[in-house]
Design a protein around this motif. Structure first.
Motif, mmCIF file in Angstrom:
data_model
loop_
_atom_site.group_PDB
_atom_site.id
_atom_site.type_symbol
_atom_site.label_atom_id
_atom_site.label_comp_id
_atom_site.label_asym_id
_atom_site.label_seq_id
_atom_site.Cartn_x
_atom_site.Cartn_y
_atom_site.Cartn_z
ATOM 1 N N ASN A 11 3.810 126.725 83.184
ATOM 2 C CA ASN A 11 3.533 128.155 83.089
ATOM 3 C C ASN A 11 4.863 128.891 82.981
ATOM 4 O O ASN A 11 5.803 128.588 83.708
ATOM 5 N N SER A 37 2.690 132.625 79.073
ATOM 6 C CA SER A 37 2.360 131.413 78.332
ATOM 7 C C SER A 37 0.894 131.082 78.489
ATOM 8 O O SER A 37 0.259 131.430 79.472
ATOM 9 N N GLN A 38 0.400 130.404 77.516
ATOM 10 C CA GLN A 38 -0.942 129.853 77.622
ATOM 11 C C GLN A 38 -0.844 128.552 78.398
ATOM 12 O O GLN A 38 0.161 127.850 78.317
ATOM 13 N N ASP A 40 -0.814 124.989 78.843
ATOM 14 C CA ASP A 40 -0.548 123.997 77.817
ATOM 15 C C ASP A 40 -0.714 122.603 78.401
ATOM 16 O O ASP A 40 0.088 122.190 79.231
ATOM 17 N N PHE A 48 9.282 127.402 74.962
ATOM 18 C CA PHE A 48 8.452 128.595 74.871
ATOM 19 C C PHE A 48 9.191 129.609 74.021
ATOM 20 O O PHE A 48 10.375 129.855 74.235
ATOM 21 N N ASP A 50 9.077 133.518 72.832
ATOM 22 C CA ASP A 50 8.491 134.817 73.151
ATOM 23 C C ASP A 50 8.756 135.761 71.987
ATOM 24 O O ASP A 50 9.908 136.015 71.635
ATOM 25 N N TYR A 62 13.143 134.809 82.595
ATOM 26 C CA TYR A 62 12.005 133.893 82.551
ATOM 27 C C TYR A 62 12.085 132.895 83.694
ATOM 28 O O TYR A 62 13.160 132.440 84.068
ATOM 29 N N CYS A 92 -1.309 131.151 86.000
ATOM 30 C CA CYS A 92 -1.560 131.721 84.675
ATOM 31 C C CYS A 92 -3.049 131.612 84.350
ATOM 32 O O CYS A 92 -3.680 130.618 84.701
#
Length: 93
Positions: A11, A37-38, A40, A48, A50, A62, A92
């Motif tokens: 996440n 984030s999704q 994953d 990641f 952005d 982050y 998340c």
């Protein structure tokens, strides 16, 4: 970031660059920011990107965490400079 053997997924959280710590406990006063984030399921996907651009004269910070395979709990946020475990952020969606 490097892979974590116990990770089910990672996440990513984004906060404002001002990561204030007014009480000097090593933990961010405003939390870790929003989950960006999704979830994953690919534990080897350790990047990641952005697409959000910060405002002029601003920036983002982050934080990456993971969900543990065995316990389904958040982890990986690390410790403060004083060695205190950082609390897990919200999961998340």
């Amino acid at each position: 970031w490097p892979t974590v053997a116990a990770a089910r997924w990672y996440n990513v959280y984004r906060g404002n660059l001002t990561f204030g710590d007014s009480d000097s406990d090593g933990l961010p006063d405003g939390g870790y920011g929003a989950c960006v984030s999704q979830t994953d399921p690919n534990i080897f996907d350790t990047t990641f990107t952005d697409s959000t651009v910060p405002d002029p004269d601003a920036g983002f910070v982050y934080t990456v965490g993971y969900t543990d395979t065995d316990f389904g709990e958040q982890g990986g946020i690390g410790v403060t400079s004083a060695g205190r475990q950082r609390p897990s952020p919200i999961v998340c969606p």
